[in-house]
Design an enzyme around this catalytic site. Structure first.
Site, PDB file in Angstrom:
ATOM      1  N   GLU A  91     -30.904 -15.653  -6.622  1.00 27.28           N
ATOM      2  CA  GLU A  91     -29.798 -14.897  -7.168  1.00 27.28           C
ATOM      3  C   GLU A  91     -29.744 -14.962  -8.679  1.00 27.28           C
ATOM      4  O   GLU A  91     -30.167 -15.930  -9.294  1.00 27.28           O
ATOM      5  CB  GLU A  91     -28.478 -15.427  -6.596  1.00 27.28           C
ATOM      6  CG  GLU A  91     -28.365 -15.083  -5.139  1.00 27.28           C
ATOM      7  CD  GLU A  91     -27.050 -15.491  -4.530  1.00 27.28           C
ATOM      8  OE1 GLU A  91     -26.739 -14.985  -3.438  1.00 27.28           O
ATOM      9  OE2 GLU A  91     -26.328 -16.306  -5.127  1.00 27.28           O
ATOM     10  N   CYS A 131     -27.051 -15.613 -15.704  1.00 33.37           N
ATOM     11  CA  CYS A 131     -27.513 -16.881 -15.138  1.00 33.37           C
ATOM     12  C   CYS A 131     -28.670 -16.558 -14.197  1.00 33.37           C
ATOM     13  O   CYS A 131     -28.507 -15.751 -13.284  1.00 33.37           O
ATOM     14  CB  CYS A 131     -26.350 -17.508 -14.369  1.00 33.37           C
ATOM     15  SG  CYS A 131     -26.799 -18.978 -13.454  1.00 33.37           S
ATOM     16  N   CYS A 138     -34.992 -25.917  -4.248  1.00 34.31           N
ATOM     17  CA  CYS A 138     -35.172 -26.917  -5.317  1.00 34.31           C
ATOM     18  C   CYS A 138     -35.537 -28.233  -4.667  1.00 34.31           C
ATOM     19  O   CYS A 138     -34.972 -28.611  -3.644  1.00 34.31           O
ATOM     20  CB  CYS A 138     -33.902 -27.071  -6.138  1.00 34.31           C
ATOM     21  SG  CYS A 138     -34.072 -28.265  -7.497  1.00 34.31           S
ATOM     22  N   CYS A 142     -30.046 -32.549  -5.151  1.00 34.89           N
ATOM     23  CA  CYS A 142     -28.772 -33.174  -5.529  1.00 34.89           C
ATOM     24  C   CYS A 142     -27.772 -33.012  -4.379  1.00 34.89           C
ATOM     25  O   CYS A 142     -27.757 -31.998  -3.691  1.00 34.89           O
ATOM     26  CB  CYS A 142     -28.211 -32.535  -6.796  1.00 34.89           C
ATOM     27  SG  CYS A 142     -29.316 -32.736  -8.204  1.00 34.89           S
ATOM     28  N   CYS A 145     -25.254 -29.963  -4.373  1.00 38.66           N
ATOM     29  CA  CYS A 145     -25.795 -28.642  -4.709  1.00 38.66           C
ATOM     30  C   CYS A 145     -26.332 -27.951  -3.468  1.00 38.66           C
ATOM     31  O   CYS A 145     -27.150 -28.509  -2.745  1.00 38.66           O
ATOM     32  CB  CYS A 145     -26.895 -28.785  -5.749  1.00 38.66           C
ATOM     33  SG  CYS A 145     -27.780 -27.236  -6.070  1.00 38.66           S
ATOM     34  N   CYS A 367     -21.328 -21.668  -9.740  1.00 40.00           N
ATOM     35  CA  CYS A 367     -22.476 -22.584  -9.725  1.00 40.00           C
ATOM     36  C   CYS A 367     -22.612 -23.276  -8.389  1.00 40.00           C
ATOM     37  O   CYS A 367     -21.637 -23.745  -7.841  1.00 40.00           O
ATOM     38  CB  CYS A 367     -22.327 -23.745 -10.685  1.00 40.00           C
ATOM     39  SG  CYS A 367     -21.527 -23.416 -12.174  1.00 40.00           S
TER      40      CYS A 367
HETATM   41  N1  SAH Z   1     -31.479 -27.496 -11.751  1.00 37.55           N
HETATM   42  C1  SAH Z   1     -30.795 -27.367 -12.977  1.00 37.55           C
HETATM   43  C2  SAH Z   1     -30.206 -26.006 -13.187  1.00 37.55           C
HETATM   44  C3  SAH Z   1     -29.573 -25.336 -12.005  1.00 37.55           C
HETATM   45  S1  SAH Z   1     -28.074 -26.046 -11.408  1.00 37.55           S
HETATM   46  C4  SAH Z   1     -29.738 -28.442 -13.119  1.00 37.55           C
HETATM   47  O1  SAH Z   1     -29.473 -29.140 -12.161  1.00 37.55           O
HETATM   48  O2  SAH Z   1     -29.221 -28.575 -14.221  1.00 37.55           O
HETATM   49  C5  SAH Z   1     -26.911 -25.526 -12.649  1.00 37.55           C
HETATM   50  C6  SAH Z   1     -25.660 -26.389 -12.731  1.00 37.55           C
HETATM   51  O3  SAH Z   1     -24.850 -26.199 -11.565  1.00 37.55           O
HETATM   52  C7  SAH Z   1     -25.972 -27.862 -12.810  1.00 37.55           C
HETATM   53  O4  SAH Z   1     -25.211 -28.501 -13.785  1.00 37.55           O
HETATM   54  C8  SAH Z   1     -25.585 -28.319 -11.435  1.00 37.55           C
HETATM   55  O5  SAH Z   1     -25.305 -29.691 -11.445  1.00 37.55           O
HETATM   56  C9  SAH Z   1     -24.398 -27.472 -11.131  1.00 37.55           C
HETATM   57  N2  SAH Z   1     -24.048 -27.437  -9.712  1.00 37.55           N
HETATM   58  C10 SAH Z   1     -24.870 -27.495  -8.665  1.00 37.55           C
HETATM   59  N3  SAH Z   1     -24.177 -27.438  -7.500  1.00 37.55           N
HETATM   60  C11 SAH Z   1     -22.890 -27.329  -7.846  1.00 37.55           C
HETATM   61  C12 SAH Z   1     -21.670 -27.204  -7.097  1.00 37.55           C
HETATM   62  N4  SAH Z   1     -21.680 -27.169  -5.764  1.00 37.55           N
HETATM   63  N5  SAH Z   1     -20.518 -27.102  -7.783  1.00 37.55           N
HETATM   64  C13 SAH Z   1     -20.503 -27.095  -9.110  1.00 37.55           C
HETATM   65  N6  SAH Z   1     -21.609 -27.209  -9.873  1.00 37.55           N
HETATM   66  C14 SAH Z   1     -22.796 -27.331  -9.246  1.00 37.55           C
HETATM   67 FE1  SF4 Z   2     -31.880 -28.618  -8.086  1.00 35.38          FE
HETATM   68 FE2  SF4 Z   2     -29.337 -28.107  -7.543  1.00 35.38          FE
HETATM   69 FE3  SF4 Z   2     -30.008 -30.508  -8.461  1.00 35.38          FE
HETATM   70 FE4  SF4 Z   2     -30.124 -28.385 -10.113  1.00 35.38          FE
HETATM   71  S1  SF4 Z   2     -28.295 -29.241  -9.160  1.00 35.38           S
HETATM   72  S2  SF4 Z   2     -31.673 -29.982  -9.842  1.00 35.38           S
HETATM   73  S3  SF4 Z   2     -30.751 -26.767  -8.640  1.00 35.38           S
HETATM   74  S4  SF4 Z   2     -30.672 -29.601  -6.506  1.00 35.38           S
END
Ligand code: SAH
Ligand code: SF4
Length: 393
Positions: A91, A131, A138, A142, A145, A367
């Site tokens: 996306e 974005c 990924c 995390c 995420c 996000c």
């Molecule tokens: N992988 C990279 C960039 C993509 S994620 C990273 O982790 O920085 C972009 C941002 O969205 C990151 O700061 C991530 O921690 C945040 N993010 C991921 N899942 C989220 C969620 N469920 N709620 C709010 N922010 C989230």
């Molecule tokens: Fe990957 Fe999501 Fe962690 Fe960013 S926040 S590094 S997209 S798993």
């Protein structure tokens, strides 16, 4: 297989033109047609010799990503779901910001001409952030995420990263009926960890920055990373742009459980890498992102620990992100008052701290929600088959 010209930065395109027996400066013309004017077809490129156009048509393409769906939120946020094959989708999200005169709330951005209300929304558009995604899925995984929960499918190519920008910019320009740039900022904050797709990322960044491409300043292109330390050092050498680091915790014990990559590159190493990065960065601070998870990392003690960790250590700004929940996470968004209290501790301690506004809530474009709809691969594969696939022309 046809060569996809979206895969090349200007240098790469020049080398390709030389291989075709053409002068290098032709590459600049071609590059401008593609990125500045949004040409998807060589027949449009009327200032190129017919012989060259024919040669290109025989072996090269400007390959868009098929658009599986588009959603426009009540606040004007626009989300595209792109089919990248194999049942995977990524996306991109456009987030408009309006000038003071503009309808900041409730502004809908329908195709221009749809009515006076909508047209006013477009007219006051002040800046736009896109974005974009760097990977399908990924590998960092995390906990909070939804892309991370999906697992890793594959890296996007340079052409696939740029196809998102190319599509959004030229689609929006057509809607706005303008030849001026609509997207003023790009953030690599969609699906995927950009620094784990480094080889494809760097040429894509170069095209964004190139005056013959999108002409964005280095300060307005942001790479967001969960902290791939060696690649932060390489990015500083190869293509320094603004950097956001997803921190999410003040201690290794807590961060290990949220961002598994922390076990490989713990906080102390990460902060050292941030300082090295700042030597070459276009901005004199790092943005730290901190996703607020109720009862996990949002206590006043956590805020104090974060302040103690960062103050005097790394010139930075803090961006607190209200967690966007998804069912599989088992996590809950911190209450607004808890987020404000957390921010106050940091602000009172002298750290510039902002709380991110959530945008596009009604279309799950915030996000971390990007993968929400694509978690079930089978379902997505079926859906992508059903949806009429759009191609730009
Ligand atoms: N992988 C990279 C960039 C993509 S994620 C990273 O982790 O920085 C972009 C941002 O969205 C990151 O700061 C991530 O921690 C945040 N993010 C991921 N899942 C989220 C969620 N469920 N709620 C709010 N922010 C989230
Ligand atoms: Fe990957 Fe999501 Fe962690 Fe960013 S926040 S590094 S997209 S798993």
């Amino acid at each position: 297989m046809a060569v996809n010209l979206l895969d090349f930065d200007l240098e790469g395109l020049a080398a390709y033109c030389e291989r075709l027996g053409e002068k290098r400066f032709r590459a600049t013309q071609l590059f401008r047609w593609i990125h500045q004017r949004g040409a998807g077809d060589f027949s449009q490129m009327t200032d190129l010799a017919k012989s060259l156009r024919d040669k290109l048509a025989g072996e090269a393409v400007i390959q868009p990503l098929p658009v599986a769906s588009e959603q426009i939120s009540a606040d004007g946020t626009t989300k595209w779901l792109f089919d990248v094959g194999g049942g995977n989708a990524v996306e991109a999200v456009f987030i408009p910001e309006y000038g003071d005169a503009g309808p900041a709330q409730g502004a809908v951005l329908p195709p221009r001409g749809a009515g006076a209300e909508g047209d006013r929304g477009w007219a006051s558009l002040d800046r736009g952030t896109l974005c974009i995604s760097s990977q399908a899925g990924c590998a960092v995984a995390c906990r909070f995420c939804s892309t991370g929960h999906q697992g890793f499918s594959r890296n996007l190519t340079t052409g696939e990263i740029l196809a998102q920008l190319w599509w959004a910019e030229h689609t929006l320009r057509a809607r706005l009926q303008t030849s001026e740039r609509v997207i003023s900022n790009v953030v690599m904050m969609g699906m995927g960890e950009p620094l784990q797709n480094y080889a494809a990322l760097v040429p894509a960044l170069r095209v964004m920055l190139d005056d013959h491409g999108y002409g964005l300043s280095r300060r307005r292109v942001t790479v967001s990373t969960s902290g791939v330390v060696p690649m932060m050092d390489r990015l500083r050498e190869d293509c320094p742009v603004a950097l956001a680091v997803s921190l999410h915790a003040p201690t290794d014990a807590l961060r290990d459980g949220l961002v598994p990559l922390n076990r490989k590159y713990p906080i102390d190493d990460l902060l050292d890498a941030c300082n090295r990065y700042l030597d070459a960065a276009p901005r004199d601070f790092i943005t730290f992102e901190y996703c607020m998870l109720a009862g996990v990392n949002d206590s006043p003690e956590d805020a104090q620990a974060l302040l103690a960790l960062l103050k005097g250590r790394v010139p930075c700004k803090l961006n607190l992100i209200p967690f966007n929940p998804f069912p599989a996470s088992g996590l809950v968004r911190s209450p607004a008052e808890r987020v404000r209290a957390f921010a106050r501790v940091l602000q009172d301690g002298g750290l510039v701290t902002t709380i991110r506004k959530t945008r596009g809530d009604d279309i799950a474009a915030a996000c971390g929600q990007l993968a929400g709809e694509v978690q079930d691969r089978t379902r997505v594969a079926q859906r992508l088959k059903r949806i009429h696939v759009l191609h730009p022309s």
